[in-house]
Design a protein around this motif. Structure first.
Motif, PDB file in Angstrom:
ATOM      1  N   HIS A 113       0.842  -1.199   0.000  1.00  0.00           N
ATOM      2  CA  HIS A 113       0.000   0.000   0.000  1.00  0.00           C
ATOM      3  C   HIS A 113       0.876   1.248   0.000  1.00  0.00           C
ATOM      4  CE1 HIS A 113      -3.259   2.731   1.227  1.00  0.00           C
ATOM      5  NE2 HIS A 113      -4.084   1.786   0.834  1.00  0.00           N
ATOM      6  N   ARG A 114       1.927   1.241   0.808  1.00  0.00           N
ATOM      7  CA  ARG A 114       2.830   2.398   0.852  1.00  0.00           C
ATOM      8  C   ARG A 114       3.558   2.576  -0.470  1.00  0.00           C
ATOM      9  NH1 ARG A 114       5.468   1.179   6.815  1.00  0.00           N
ATOM     10  NH2 ARG A 114       3.805   2.146   8.075  1.00  0.00           N
ATOM     11  N   ALA A 115       3.968   1.467  -1.086  1.00  0.00           N
ATOM     12  CA  ALA A 115       4.676   1.541  -2.365  1.00  0.00           C
ATOM     13  C   ALA A 115       3.778   2.118  -3.455  1.00  0.00           C
ATOM     14  CB  ALA A 115       5.179   0.164  -2.761  1.00  0.00           C
ATOM     15  N   ILE A 116       2.497   1.746  -3.431  1.00  0.00           N
ATOM     16  CA  ILE A 116       1.538   2.290  -4.406  1.00  0.00           C
ATOM     17  C   ILE A 116       1.384   3.790  -4.209  1.00  0.00           C
ATOM     18  CG2 ILE A 116      -0.917   2.322  -5.010  1.00  0.00           C
ATOM     19  CD1 ILE A 116      -0.919  -0.718  -4.524  1.00  0.00           C
ATOM     20  N   ARG A 117       1.256   4.207  -2.973  1.00  0.00           N
ATOM     21  CA  ARG A 117       1.143   5.650  -2.689  1.00  0.00           C
ATOM     22  C   ARG A 117       2.390   6.401  -3.151  1.00  0.00           C
ATOM     23  NH1 ARG A 117      -2.927   7.769  -0.133  1.00  0.00           N
ATOM     24  NH2 ARG A 117      -4.349   6.532   1.162  1.00  0.00           N
ATOM     25  N   SER A 118       3.531   5.754  -2.994  1.00  0.00           N
ATOM     26  CA  SER A 118       4.786   6.406  -3.352  1.00  0.00           C
ATOM     27  C   SER A 118       4.920   6.601  -4.855  1.00  0.00           C
ATOM     28  CB  SER A 118       5.961   5.569  -2.828  1.00  0.00           C
ATOM     29  OG  SER A 118       7.195   6.108  -3.256  1.00  0.00           O
ATOM     30  N   VAL A 119       4.528   5.580  -5.635  1.00  0.00           N
ATOM     31  CA  VAL A 119       4.696   5.657  -7.081  1.00  0.00           C
ATOM     32  C   VAL A 119       3.589   6.470  -7.748  1.00  0.00           C
ATOM     33  CG1 VAL A 119       3.400   3.588  -7.774  1.00  0.00           C
ATOM     34  CG2 VAL A 119       5.433   4.268  -9.067  1.00  0.00           C
ATOM     35  N   ALA A 120       2.443   6.569  -7.103  1.00  0.00           N
ATOM     36  CA  ALA A 120       1.318   7.305  -7.691  1.00  0.00           C
ATOM     37  C   ALA A 120       0.720   8.247  -6.652  1.00  0.00           C
ATOM     38  CB  ALA A 120       0.268   6.339  -8.210  1.00  0.00           C
ATOM     39  N   PRO A 121       1.446   9.264  -6.241  1.00  0.00           N
ATOM     40  CA  PRO A 121       0.982  10.142  -5.156  1.00  0.00           C
ATOM     41  C   PRO A 121      -0.262  10.946  -5.505  1.00  0.00           C
ATOM     42  CG  PRO A 121       2.947  11.041  -6.218  1.00  0.00           C
ATOM     43  CD  PRO A 121       2.763   9.663  -6.755  1.00  0.00           C
ATOM     44  N   ARG A 122      -0.508  11.148  -6.802  1.00  0.00           N
ATOM     45  CA  ARG A 122      -1.677  11.953  -7.195  1.00  0.00           C
ATOM     46  C   ARG A 122      -2.977  11.173  -7.090  1.00  0.00           C
ATOM     47  NH1 ARG A 122      -4.563  12.739 -11.587  1.00  0.00           N
ATOM     48  NH2 ARG A 122      -3.348  11.217 -12.775  1.00  0.00           N
ATOM     49  N   LEU A 123      -2.888   9.824  -7.110  1.00  0.00           N
ATOM     50  CA  LEU A 123      -4.087   8.999  -7.083  1.00  0.00           C
ATOM     51  C   LEU A 123      -4.741   9.015  -5.703  1.00  0.00           C
ATOM     52  CD1 LEU A 123      -3.249   5.691  -9.002  1.00  0.00           C
ATOM     53  CD2 LEU A 123      -5.034   7.331  -9.575  1.00  0.00           C
ATOM     54  N   ARG A 124      -6.057   9.165  -5.692  1.00  0.00           N
ATOM     55  CA  ARG A 124      -6.797   8.990  -4.443  1.00  0.00           C
ATOM     56  C   ARG A 124      -7.141   7.506  -4.321  1.00  0.00           C
ATOM     57  NH1 ARG A 124     -12.129   8.598  -3.449  1.00  0.00           N
ATOM     58  NH2 ARG A 124     -12.659   9.294  -5.565  1.00  0.00           N
ATOM     59  N   LEU A 125      -6.662   6.869  -3.265  1.00  0.00           N
ATOM     60  CA  LEU A 125      -6.904   5.446  -3.065  1.00  0.00           C
ATOM     61  C   LEU A 125      -8.161   5.234  -2.242  1.00  0.00           C
ATOM     62  CD1 LEU A 125      -3.310   4.081  -2.334  1.00  0.00           C
ATOM     63  CD2 LEU A 125      -4.488   4.317  -4.535  1.00  0.00           C
ATOM     64  N   ALA A 126      -8.999   4.327  -2.717  1.00  0.00           N
ATOM     65  CA  ALA A 126     -10.229   3.979  -2.000  1.00  0.00           C
ATOM     66  C   ALA A 126     -10.219   2.476  -1.758  1.00  0.00           C
ATOM     67  CB  ALA A 126     -11.456   4.381  -2.816  1.00  0.00           C
ATOM     68  N   ASP A 127     -11.002   2.047  -0.790  1.00  0.00           N
ATOM     69  CA  ASP A 127     -11.074   0.619  -0.481  1.00  0.00           C
ATOM     70  C   ASP A 127     -12.177  -0.036  -1.312  1.00  0.00           C
ATOM     71  OD1 ASP A 127     -10.862  -1.878   0.628  1.00  0.00           O
ATOM     72  OD2 ASP A 127     -11.844  -1.354   2.518  1.00  0.00           O
ATOM     73  N   LEU A 128     -11.796  -1.030  -2.103  1.00  0.00           N
ATOM     74  CA  LEU A 128     -12.771  -1.778  -2.890  1.00  0.00           C
ATOM     75  C   LEU A 128     -13.592  -2.712  -2.014  1.00  0.00           C
ATOM     76  CD1 LEU A 128     -13.793  -2.338  -5.770  1.00  0.00           C
ATOM     77  CD2 LEU A 128     -11.996  -4.068  -5.984  1.00  0.00           C
ATOM     78  N   GLY A 129     -13.050  -3.027  -0.837  1.00  0.00           N
ATOM     79  CA  GLY A 129     -13.761  -3.919   0.080  1.00  0.00           C
ATOM     80  C   GLY A 129     -13.940  -5.301  -0.530  1.00  0.00           C
ATOM     81  N   GLY A 130     -15.065  -5.919  -0.225  1.00  0.00           N
ATOM     82  CA  GLY A 130     -15.347  -7.260  -0.738  1.00  0.00           C
ATOM     83  C   GLY A 130     -16.232  -7.238  -1.965  1.00  0.00           C
ATOM     84  N   ALA A 131     -16.092  -6.234  -2.809  1.00  0.00           N
ATOM     85  CA  ALA A 131     -16.977  -6.100  -3.973  1.00  0.00           C
ATOM     86  C   ALA A 131     -16.893  -7.307  -4.898  1.00  0.00           C
ATOM     87  CB  ALA A 131     -16.655  -4.816  -4.742  1.00  0.00           C
ATOM     88  N   VAL A 132     -15.678  -7.803  -5.161  1.00  0.00           N
ATOM     89  CA  VAL A 132     -15.549  -8.938  -6.071  1.00  0.00           C
ATOM     90  C   VAL A 132     -16.078 -10.205  -5.395  1.00  0.00           C
ATOM     91  CG1 VAL A 132     -13.996 -10.258  -7.548  1.00  0.00           C
ATOM     92  CG2 VAL A 132     -13.533  -7.842  -7.105  1.00  0.00           C
ATOM     93  N   GLU A 133     -15.766 -10.362  -4.110  1.00  0.00           N
ATOM     94  CA  GLU A 133     -16.266 -11.529  -3.384  1.00  0.00           C
ATOM     95  C   GLU A 133     -17.792 -11.580  -3.407  1.00  0.00           C
ATOM     96  OE1 GLU A 133     -12.187 -10.776  -1.582  1.00  0.00           O
ATOM     97  OE2 GLU A 133     -13.833  -9.592  -2.388  1.00  0.00           O
ATOM     98  N   GLN A 134     -18.433 -10.430  -3.333  1.00  0.00           N
ATOM     99  CA  GLN A 134     -19.898 -10.392  -3.396  1.00  0.00           C
ATOM    100  C   GLN A 134     -20.406 -10.810  -4.769  1.00  0.00           C
ATOM    101  OE1 GLN A 134     -20.967  -6.414  -2.139  1.00  0.00           O
ATOM    102  NE2 GLN A 134     -19.832  -6.634  -0.224  1.00  0.00           N
TER     103      GLN A 134
END
Length: 368
Positions: A113-134
């Protein structure tokens, strides 16, 4: 299958857009397989703003038994020095000028998660949660067919074991033999670690086989499952070693069988998860075995052996048609042994004959 995968991705994209995310990063292996087909280990799927991409650590192998990724997806194979596919996917999402990226926080490590934030700082990250599992809860007939074949394989392996000499053999040896037979009959492999429990170990949930040897008069409980084209089923049975079960063994077996039957009969579209659990649980509770019962009486199966729905006392939600679940009550008496009976079924409406039983090995108390 390409149209099936495209439809699944479109349903997920609609959920993401409704939640304000323009792109999504799928990293959980079962979810990647559900949306993209069989993929190399460690692959991730990017539902991008302008293009969907499958990112792999190496080129997909052509394995006829398992298949290949969806041909409609562009595959980007990373070299060994290119790093983490999830991080590379986030970088691509930012390159597509996405403003937000939904990620599976329940699967990503803190470091990723930290590495993703580091490489793409402009992106707003949201939690997908269990959407695919549902989305995975209700299966299509192709998925159910894979489960049905897996159940046939598990039944075959168990049936052959019951025809062999058991006395004197260890739990560990019997478990290994069952897993070999699963593969011999066409399974990808076991759906989970096979459990063989004898004597005082019988009836324990998820018992790990030991070097205890089968003896005359033992309860023998077996729980196994086969994986076929990624889909996993489960079956559990209990037998008696010898010719004359003791009275207490017959009484305990009949009780667990009644509980399992009550749970199976409660399976119907619209039935509450907790009501199915209650149907099986109250049979055991009324007989004085409420203490020490497992936390749930069944669960969903599919690309994972334990997935939604959970048939538990506090579970919220109702069953739909075409949902495969287990019904698996059991009682263990410390120092004496116990009984487990476990089936995989598919929820069907009454007009279609009611629940479809996939695991058909007899539930009669056999003396082996």
């Amino acid at each position: 299958m390409s149209e099936v995968y495209a439809t699944r991705r479109a349903r997920l994209r609609a959920r993401c857009n409704a939640g304000g995310s323009q792109a999504a990063l799928i990293s959980c292996p079962a979810n990647v397989r559900y949306l993209a087909g069989p993929t190399p280990y460690g692959s991730v799927l990017l539902l991008g703003k302008t293009e969907d991409l499958l990112l792999c650590t190496g080129p997909p192998e052509d394995r006829a038994a398992e298949g290949r990724p969806d041909e409609a997806l562009r595959v980007q194979a990373l070299s060994g020095s290119a790093g983490d596919p999830a991080v590379a996917a986030a970088d691509l999402a930012e390159g597509q000028r996405a403003e937000s990226l939904a990620v599976e926080e329940h699967h990503l490590t803190v470091a990723r998660h930290r590495a993703i934030r580091s490489v793409a700082p402009r992106l707003r990250l949201a939690d997908l949660g269990g959407a695919v599992e549902q989305l995975r809860v209700v299966k299509d007939e192709e998925e159910i067919s894979c489960l049905r074949i897996g159940a046939e394989i598990a039944d075959q392996a168990l049936g052959e074991l019951l025809e062999s000499i058991l006395v004197g053999r260890t739990e560990r040896h019997l478990a290994l033999e069952l897993e070999r037979r699963l593969v011999d009959h066409g399974a990808d492999g076991p759906a989970f670690a096979t459990s063989v429990a004898t004597g005082p170990n019988a009836g324990r949930r998820a018992h790990r086989p030991t070097d205890r040897r089968v003896e005359e008069g033992d309860f023998l409980s077996v729980c196994l499952g086969a994986t076929y084209r990624g889909y996993r089923c489960e079956i559990g049975r209990t037998f008696v070693i010898g010719t004359s079960p003791a009275d207490w063994q017959i009484e305990l077996y009949d009780l667990v069988f009644a509980a399992q039957r009550a749970g199976r009969e409660a399976l119907a579209p619209g039935a509450a998860y907790r009501d199915v659990d209650r149907a099986a649980r109250q049979v055991l509770d009324s007989a004085g075995y409420g203490e020490g019962l497992p936390g749930l009486m069944g669960h969903g199966v599919g690309l994972e052996i334990d997935e939604d729905p959970q048939l538990a006392p506090s579970a919220m939600g109702k069953l739909d048609a075409c949902v495969p679940v287990t019904v698996e009550p059991g009682v263990h008496l410390p120092g004496r042994g116990g009984v487990r009976i476990d089936d995989t079924l598919v929820v069907r409406p009454e007009a279609d004959g009611g629940p479809e039983l996939l695991t058909i090995t007899t539930k009669e108390l056999l003396a082996l």
